[in-house]
Write a protein that holds these residues in place. Structure first.
Motif, PDB file in Angstrom:
ATOM      1  N   GLY A   8     -14.577   3.507  -7.221  1.00 50.16           N
ATOM      2  CA  GLY A   8     -14.263   2.400  -6.310  1.00 50.16           C
ATOM      3  C   GLY A   8     -13.931   2.884  -4.916  1.00 50.16           C
ATOM      4  O   GLY A   8     -14.370   2.304  -3.920  1.00 50.16           O
ATOM      5  N   TRP A   9     -13.160   3.964  -4.824  1.00 51.01           N
ATOM      6  CA  TRP A   9     -12.774   4.494  -3.514  1.00 51.01           C
ATOM      7  C   TRP A   9     -13.980   5.001  -2.748  1.00 51.01           C
ATOM      8  O   TRP A   9     -14.164   4.679  -1.569  1.00 51.01           O
ATOM      9  CB  TRP A   9     -11.756   5.631  -3.680  1.00 51.01           C
ATOM     10  CG  TRP A   9     -11.387   6.253  -2.373  1.00 51.01           C
ATOM     11  CD1 TRP A   9     -10.462   5.807  -1.484  1.00 51.01           C
ATOM     12  CD2 TRP A   9     -11.981   7.417  -1.777  1.00 51.01           C
ATOM     13  NE1 TRP A   9     -10.428   6.624  -0.376  1.00 51.01           N
ATOM     14  CE2 TRP A   9     -11.352   7.622  -0.535  1.00 51.01           C
ATOM     15  CE3 TRP A   9     -12.976   8.301  -2.182  1.00 51.01           C
ATOM     16  CZ2 TRP A   9     -11.704   8.672   0.307  1.00 51.01           C
ATOM     17  CZ3 TRP A   9     -13.319   9.346  -1.342  1.00 51.01           C
ATOM     18  CH2 TRP A   9     -12.676   9.521  -0.117  1.00 51.01           C
ATOM     19  N   HIS A  12     -16.290   2.116  -1.641  1.00 45.71           N
ATOM     20  CA  HIS A  12     -15.690   1.419  -0.498  1.00 45.71           C
ATOM     21  C   HIS A  12     -15.813   2.253   0.776  1.00 45.71           C
ATOM     22  O   HIS A  12     -16.140   1.740   1.839  1.00 45.71           O
ATOM     23  CB  HIS A  12     -14.220   1.091  -0.789  1.00 45.71           C
ATOM     24  CG  HIS A  12     -13.510   0.458   0.360  1.00 45.71           C
ATOM     25  ND1 HIS A  12     -13.734  -0.856   0.724  1.00 45.71           N
ATOM     26  CD2 HIS A  12     -12.608   0.956   1.241  1.00 45.71           C
ATOM     27  CE1 HIS A  12     -12.980  -1.131   1.784  1.00 45.71           C
ATOM     28  NE2 HIS A  12     -12.292  -0.056   2.113  1.00 45.71           N
ATOM     29  N   THR A  13     -15.555   3.552   0.667  1.00 44.56           N
ATOM     30  CA  THR A  13     -15.627   4.445   1.824  1.00 44.56           C
ATOM     31  C   THR A  13     -17.046   4.509   2.390  1.00 44.56           C
ATOM     32  O   THR A  13     -17.226   4.574   3.606  1.00 44.56           O
ATOM     33  CB  THR A  13     -15.150   5.857   1.428  1.00 44.56           C
ATOM     34  OG1 THR A  13     -13.816   5.752   0.934  1.00 44.56           O
ATOM     35  CG2 THR A  13     -15.173   6.802   2.607  1.00 44.56           C
ATOM     36  N   GLY A  15     -19.211   2.128   2.169  1.00 42.19           N
ATOM     37  CA  GLY A  15     -19.661   0.783   2.531  1.00 42.19           C
ATOM     38  C   GLY A  15     -20.580   0.173   1.486  1.00 42.19           C
ATOM     39  O   GLY A  15     -21.413  -0.669   1.812  1.00 42.19           O
ATOM     40  N   SER A  17     -21.079  -1.644  -2.521  1.00 42.04           N
ATOM     41  CA  SER A  17     -20.376  -2.282  -3.633  1.00 42.04           C
ATOM     42  C   SER A  17     -20.344  -1.278  -4.777  1.00 42.04           C
ATOM     43  O   SER A  17     -21.120  -0.317  -4.804  1.00 42.04           O
ATOM     44  CB  SER A  17     -21.098  -3.561  -4.060  1.00 42.04           C
ATOM     45  OG  SER A  17     -22.320  -3.244  -4.705  1.00 42.04           O
TER      46      SER A  17
END
Length: 136
Positions: A8-9, A12-13, A15, A17
């Motif tokens: 998840g990290w 997110h980092t 950009g 999903s």
């Protein structure tokens, strides 16, 4: 739990999903969290760098990751990449009509006086239209 957090990290980092990240990881076989291969010849490039380069290549090509997943691996993650059934059937109908028109042009016809053949020969040997050239 730590693997879930890492995925998840990083998603997110970068950009992405989490679904895009997991699909890219699966289909490219690039695991950004894999350890370096000590047997690799120098310079050994970490898998995370290759993964980031892949994302950069997609961006440089003008593709989003969702488009790349659909075009290369037929994964429609957002449900809007694939053409609608109406678009596909419309294209198929147009192609069928165009192919029938082409086939009709090549049917054998009686030409006792040779006028059809002369007309077709005129079309194929006609001089190309004159073009004006201008100096730049």
């Amino acid at each position: 739990m730590s693997a879930l957090f890492r995925f998840g990290w990083l998603a997110h980092t970068l950009g992405l999903s989490v679904v895009e990240f997991l699909d890219l990881r699966q289909f490219t076989a690039l695991d950004p969290f894999a350890a370096l291969d000590p047997g690799a010849t120098a310079p050994a490039e970490p898998p995370v760098i290759r993964f980031v380069r892949l994302l950069g290549a997609c961006a440089n090509a003008g593709l989003t990751t969702a488009q790349a997943l659909y075009l290369m691996w037929n994964q429609d993650i957002n449900g809007g990449s694939a053409p609608t059934t109406a678009d596909v059937t419309g294209l198929a109908s147009a192609l069928r009509a165009d192919f029938a028109a082409v086939e009709a042009q090549f049917t054998v016809q009686d030409d006792p006086d040779g006028s059809i053949a002369k007309g077709l020969m005129t079309l194929s040997t006609a001089a190309p239209p004159a073009t004006s050239s201008s100096a730049c």
